[in-house]
Scaffold this motif. Structure first.
Motif, PDB file in Angstrom:
ATOM      1  N   HIS A  54       0.791  -1.235   0.000  1.00 15.64           N
ATOM      2  CA  HIS A  54       0.000   0.000   0.000  1.00 15.64           C
ATOM      3  C   HIS A  54       0.825   1.287   0.000  1.00 15.64           C
ATOM      4  O   HIS A  54       0.584   2.174  -0.823  1.00 15.64           O
ATOM      5  N   GLU A 102      -5.798   8.561  -4.763  1.00 15.58           N
ATOM      6  CA  GLU A 102      -6.378   7.631  -3.794  1.00 15.58           C
ATOM      7  C   GLU A 102      -7.169   6.539  -4.507  1.00 15.58           C
ATOM      8  O   GLU A 102      -7.034   5.353  -4.191  1.00 15.58           O
ATOM      9  N   GLN A 116      -6.250   2.523  -4.670  1.00 15.74           N
ATOM     10  CA  GLN A 116      -7.197   1.498  -4.228  1.00 15.74           C
ATOM     11  C   GLN A 116      -7.478   0.494  -5.339  1.00 15.74           C
ATOM     12  O   GLN A 116      -7.509  -0.715  -5.103  1.00 15.74           O
TER      13      GLN A 116
END
Length: 186
Positions: free
Chosen positions: A31, A49, A53
């Motif tokens: 991540h 973001e 994801q």
């Protein structure tokens, strides 16, 4: 000190074999790196973001498609790059006419992102040893000493690989025609 290493080969192999806990740990360990890639390539923090994801979801679902466990960073970099480019294209197509006062800055930003895609492609084409050094030093921003230590290299060897990587990327970008609309192609 920041953790600048990608998840280890054992974890990647276990995830590739279907170990759900290993896959979850792999996503978690990847991540921060994926997020850095996204913030350096996407047009906005929100896109970054979302792209991060999406890339992590792809990692979780398709880890079995990764051919070599040592290629995780470059695979994720390509996924993030592609997702950022996809979002930029969607943004271009979804916006109707924009007043002249806003358009140049938006256009400049999109063109910068497209240029980032060219750079990402050039980096992805590097040999793995050069790519790792370049990504850690120039993209992730680690010091030369940290990169050398993390990769088990002398500082001189790290600098040599970094120089070769930068030279190759520069040459690739000079040889690759600029694909921007209106760019001159001599």
């Amino acid at each position: 000190m920041a953790d600048f290493t990608w998840p280890g080969e054992q974890l990647i192999v276990a995830a590739q074999k279907g170990d759900v806990e290993a896959a979850a740990a792999l996503v978690s360990g990847s991540h921060p790196h994926v997020q850095r890639f996204a913030y350096s390539l996407c047009a906005s923090p929100q896109d970054a973001e979302d792209a991060a994801q999406e890339a992590l979801i792809i990692l979780y679902r398709k880890i079995g498609m990764l051919r070599a466990s040592g290629a995780l960073a470059s695979w994720m970099f390509r996924i993030v790059r592609n997702e950022c480019l996809r979002r930029a294209r969607l943004m271009l197509h979804s916006h109707g006419p924009v007043p002249d006062t806003v358009m140049p800055s938006f256009e400049d930003e999109v063109l910068q992102r497209l240029e980032a895609g060219r750079v990402a492609t050039a980096i992805a084409g590097l040999p793995a040893d050069q790519r790792r050094v370049l990504i850690m030093r120039d993209i992730q921003g680690y010091s030369g000493r940290m990169v050398a230590d993390a990769l088990g290299l002398s500082t001189a060897a790290m600098k040599s690989r970094l120089h070769r990587a930068r030279t190759t990327v520069r040459q690739t970008l000079q040889e690759t025609p600029d694909s921007r609309p209106g760019a001159s192609h001599d």
